[in-house]
Design a protein around this motif. Structure first.
Motif, PDB file in Angstrom:
ATOM      1  N   LEU A 198       0.913  -0.084   3.723  1.00  0.00           N
ATOM      2  CA  LEU A 198       1.506   0.911   4.599  1.00  0.00           C
ATOM      3  C   LEU A 198       2.894   0.467   4.998  1.00  0.00           C
ATOM      4  CD1 LEU A 198      -1.533   1.479   7.003  1.00  0.00           C
ATOM      5  CD2 LEU A 198      -1.066   2.618   4.835  1.00  0.00           C
ATOM      6  N   GLN A 199       3.721   1.419   5.381  1.00  0.00           N
ATOM      7  CA  GLN A 199       5.065   1.114   5.864  1.00  0.00           C
ATOM      8  C   GLN A 199       5.080   1.301   7.371  1.00  0.00           C
ATOM      9  OE1 GLN A 199       7.858   0.137   3.842  1.00  0.00           O
ATOM     10  NE2 GLN A 199       8.591  -0.448   5.860  1.00  0.00           N
ATOM     11  N   GLY A 200       5.287   0.226   8.120  1.00  0.00           N
ATOM     12  CA  GLY A 200       5.310   0.327   9.558  1.00  0.00           C
ATOM     13  C   GLY A 200       6.697   0.665  10.084  1.00  0.00           C
ATOM     14  N   ALA A 201       6.811   0.711  11.409  1.00  0.00           N
ATOM     15  CA  ALA A 201       8.106   0.966  12.035  1.00  0.00           C
ATOM     16  C   ALA A 201       9.050  -0.186  11.740  1.00  0.00           C
ATOM     17  CB  ALA A 201       7.917   1.130  13.539  1.00  0.00           C
ATOM     18  N   ALA A 202      10.338   0.113  11.629  1.00  0.00           N
ATOM     19  CA  ALA A 202      11.386  -0.886  11.380  1.00  0.00           C
ATOM     20  C   ALA A 202      11.084  -1.709  10.137  1.00  0.00           C
ATOM     21  CB  ALA A 202      11.538  -1.796  12.592  1.00  0.00           C
ATOM     22  N   SER A 203      10.546  -1.039   9.124  1.00  0.00           N
ATOM     23  CA  SER A 203      10.276  -1.655   7.818  1.00  0.00           C
ATOM     24  C   SER A 203       9.278  -2.806   7.888  1.00  0.00           C
ATOM     25  CB  SER A 203      11.584  -2.152   7.164  1.00  0.00           C
ATOM     26  OG  SER A 203      12.459  -1.072   6.961  1.00  0.00           O
ATOM     27  N   ARG A 204       8.443  -2.851   8.898  1.00  0.00           N
ATOM     28  CA  ARG A 204       7.405  -3.883   8.962  1.00  0.00           C
ATOM     29  C   ARG A 204       6.375  -3.623   7.868  1.00  0.00           C
ATOM     30  NH1 ARG A 204       4.899  -4.786  14.722  1.00  0.00           N
ATOM     31  NH2 ARG A 204       4.275  -6.762  13.752  1.00  0.00           N
ATOM     32  N   ARG A 205       5.909  -4.709   7.258  1.00  0.00           N
ATOM     33  CA  ARG A 205       4.914  -4.599   6.209  1.00  0.00           C
ATOM     34  C   ARG A 205       3.523  -4.615   6.827  1.00  0.00           C
ATOM     35  NH1 ARG A 205       7.587  -2.479   1.981  1.00  0.00           N
ATOM     36  NH2 ARG A 205       9.469  -3.666   1.558  1.00  0.00           N
ATOM     37  N   VAL A 206       2.761  -3.593   6.555  1.00  0.00           N
ATOM     38  CA  VAL A 206       1.428  -3.467   7.119  1.00  0.00           C
ATOM     39  C   VAL A 206       0.427  -3.362   5.980  1.00  0.00           C
ATOM     40  CG1 VAL A 206      -0.045  -2.181   8.712  1.00  0.00           C
ATOM     41  CG2 VAL A 206       2.435  -2.185   9.051  1.00  0.00           C
ATOM     42  N   LEU A 207      -0.599  -4.209   6.036  1.00  0.00           N
ATOM     43  CA  LEU A 207      -1.651  -4.199   5.033  1.00  0.00           C
ATOM     44  C   LEU A 207      -2.923  -3.669   5.669  1.00  0.00           C
ATOM     45  CD1 LEU A 207      -2.470  -5.065   2.129  1.00  0.00           C
ATOM     46  CD2 LEU A 207      -3.161  -7.260   3.123  1.00  0.00           C
ATOM     47  N   ALA A 208      -3.456  -2.597   5.104  1.00  0.00           N
ATOM     48  CA  ALA A 208      -4.739  -2.065   5.553  1.00  0.00           C
ATOM     49  C   ALA A 208      -5.845  -2.705   4.724  1.00  0.00           C
ATOM     50  CB  ALA A 208      -4.771  -0.547   5.396  1.00  0.00           C
ATOM     51  N   VAL A 209      -6.806  -3.320   5.409  1.00  0.00           N
ATOM     52  CA  VAL A 209      -7.903  -4.025   4.750  1.00  0.00           C
ATOM     53  C   VAL A 209      -9.224  -3.400   5.175  1.00  0.00           C
ATOM     54  CG1 VAL A 209      -9.010  -6.253   4.350  1.00  0.00           C
ATOM     55  CG2 VAL A 209      -6.544  -6.156   4.778  1.00  0.00           C
ATOM     56  N   GLY A 210      -9.989  -2.960   4.200  1.00  0.00           N
ATOM     57  CA  GLY A 210     -11.281  -2.364   4.479  1.00  0.00           C
ATOM     58  C   GLY A 210     -12.424  -3.323   4.182  1.00  0.00           C
ATOM     59  N   THR A 211     -13.547  -3.075   4.809  1.00  0.00           N
ATOM     60  CA  THR A 211     -14.766  -3.826   4.557  1.00  0.00           C
ATOM     61  C   THR A 211     -15.734  -2.940   3.786  1.00  0.00           C
ATOM     62  OG1 THR A 211     -15.793  -3.113   6.626  1.00  0.00           O
ATOM     63  CG2 THR A 211     -14.476  -5.119   6.702  1.00  0.00           C
ATOM     64  N   ASP A 212     -16.672  -3.575   3.135  1.00  0.00           N
ATOM     65  CA  ASP A 212     -17.745  -2.847   2.443  1.00  0.00           C
ATOM     66  C   ASP A 212     -19.059  -3.439   2.931  1.00  0.00           C
ATOM     67  OD1 ASP A 212     -19.149  -1.225   0.740  1.00  0.00           O
ATOM     68  OD2 ASP A 212     -18.874  -2.489  -1.007  1.00  0.00           O
ATOM     69  N   MET A 213     -19.285  -3.275   4.224  1.00  0.00           N
ATOM     70  CA  MET A 213     -20.368  -3.983   4.901  1.00  0.00           C
ATOM     71  C   MET A 213     -21.708  -3.794   4.195  1.00  0.00           C
ATOM     72  SD  MET A 213     -19.687  -3.529   8.950  1.00  0.00           S
ATOM     73  CE  MET A 213     -18.269  -4.243   9.765  1.00  0.00           C
ATOM     74  N   GLN A 214     -22.334  -4.909   3.917  1.00  0.00           N
ATOM     75  CA  GLN A 214     -23.669  -4.895   3.323  1.00  0.00           C
ATOM     76  C   GLN A 214     -24.616  -5.691   4.222  1.00  0.00           C
ATOM     77  OE1 GLN A 214     -23.381  -6.090  -0.783  1.00  0.00           O
ATOM     78  NE2 GLN A 214     -21.988  -4.424  -1.296  1.00  0.00           N
ATOM     79  N   ASN A 215     -24.568  -5.342   5.519  1.00  0.00           N
ATOM     80  CA  ASN A 215     -25.476  -5.934   6.482  1.00  0.00           C
ATOM     81  C   ASN A 215     -26.268  -4.817   7.152  1.00  0.00           C
ATOM     82  OD1 ASN A 215     -23.582  -4.801   8.208  1.00  0.00           O
ATOM     83  ND2 ASN A 215     -22.569  -6.743   8.646  1.00  0.00           N
ATOM     84  N   GLU A 216     -26.996  -5.135   8.190  1.00  0.00           N
ATOM     85  CA  GLU A 216     -27.896  -4.155   8.788  1.00  0.00           C
ATOM     86  C   GLU A 216     -27.155  -2.971   9.406  1.00  0.00           C
ATOM     87  OE1 GLU A 216     -30.512  -6.052  11.503  1.00  0.00           O
ATOM     88  OE2 GLU A 216     -31.492  -7.280   9.964  1.00  0.00           O
TER      89      GLU A 216
END
Length: 271
Positions: A198-216
């Motif tokens: 993702l592109q944040g404000a003032a050219s900040r680098r933003v990484l979106a990280v998802g989980t694939d939860m395999q717990n209860e």
């Protein structure tokens, strides 16, 4: 425009050229395809059964200055650092979609500092966060969701700062234990199963990280990581039920965040 799909052991590139159609229906599409596998597309690396070449994909802006973008391809079933430890290939393509050269990234190859784990599935998700360190070469984020760090299958993400030849100049692992990440991941979270830049404000680098939860619970969650030039985390924000203004109820098994994509700036606020 380039679009592609992948099976377990080969990659299919579709080059879509759209031409004005002399019909009321609109646009006429003409397609050319190029398969890349150990037997096609001039790809010289040997792929083995169950390598799952093509599980993760990301387009890289032209690394070597030949005017053609590169492609990063995950092979999560690569066993060279242990069963299903994984690998990533940087493919330098020509304009027909065939491979001109390639660079493999895994433990002991491609200059990665650190060890991959058996069953870590390095390459499950890949994205290009842009040029983090400002050296003029695009960099890479790679998920290793099966990594046992902070619990079994807790997961990790690798930030790989690249050279123009596709080798790794330096790397930073982000997990519950490293990279200045303060998140509360745990067993079965599979942090790094999905990635988006993702592109944040003032050219900040933003990484979106998802989980694939395999717990209860397996409701799922997304982390927004604000990165510094070295690839470690300056700050983070968790998005899930009841946090960060997310108004929706999640149920057990929803696995929210198991796939991610960036839509760009929809509302024109610069983010």
């Amino acid at each position: 425009m380039k679009c592609w799909s992948a099976s377990c052991t080969c990659l299919l590139l579709c080059f879509c050229l759209f031409l004005p159609a002399l019909r009321a229906q609109g646009i006429l599409y003409q397609y050319q395809h190029q398969k890349i596998s150990s037997k096609a597309g001039n790809f010289k690396e040997k792929l083995r059964r169950y390598d799952h070449f093509g599980r993760g994909l990301a387009l890289l802006p032209d690394l070597d200055g030949d005017g053609v973008d590169e492609l990063a391809v995950g092979a999560t079933g690569n066993d060279e650092a242990g069963e299903n430890s994984g690998a990533v290939y940087i493919l330098f393509l020509n304009r027909s979609g065939k491979v001109r050269a390639s660079q493999k990234i895994r433990v002991k190859e491609g200059n990665v500092a650190g060890k991959l784990q058996p069953q870590g599935q390095f390459g499950w998700a890949i994205t290009c966060p842009g040029d983090l360190d400002g050296d003029g070469t695009a960099d890479l984020a790679v998920g290793e969701p099966g990594r046992d760090e902070g619990g079994r299958d807790a997961g990790a993400v690798w930030l790989l700062l690249l050279k123009p030849n596709g080798e790794v100049k330096s790397s930073q692992k982000i997990s519950r234990l490293e990279g200045d990440f303060q998140g509360g991941t745990g067993p079965g979270f599979r942090f790094g199963a999905a990635l988006a830049s993702l592109q944040g404000a003032a050219s900040r680098r933003v990484l979106a990280v998802g989980t694939d939860m395999q717990n209860e619970a397996a409701k799922g969650e997304i982390w927004l990581l604000f990165l510094n030039q070295q690839g470690s985390v300056e700050s983070q924000l968790k998005i899930t039920e009841g946090t960060a203004g997310f108004p929706y109820e999640l149920r057990a098994g929803d696995r929210f965040g198991s796939a991610l994509a960036s839509l760009g700036d929809l509302d024109g606020d610069g983010r």
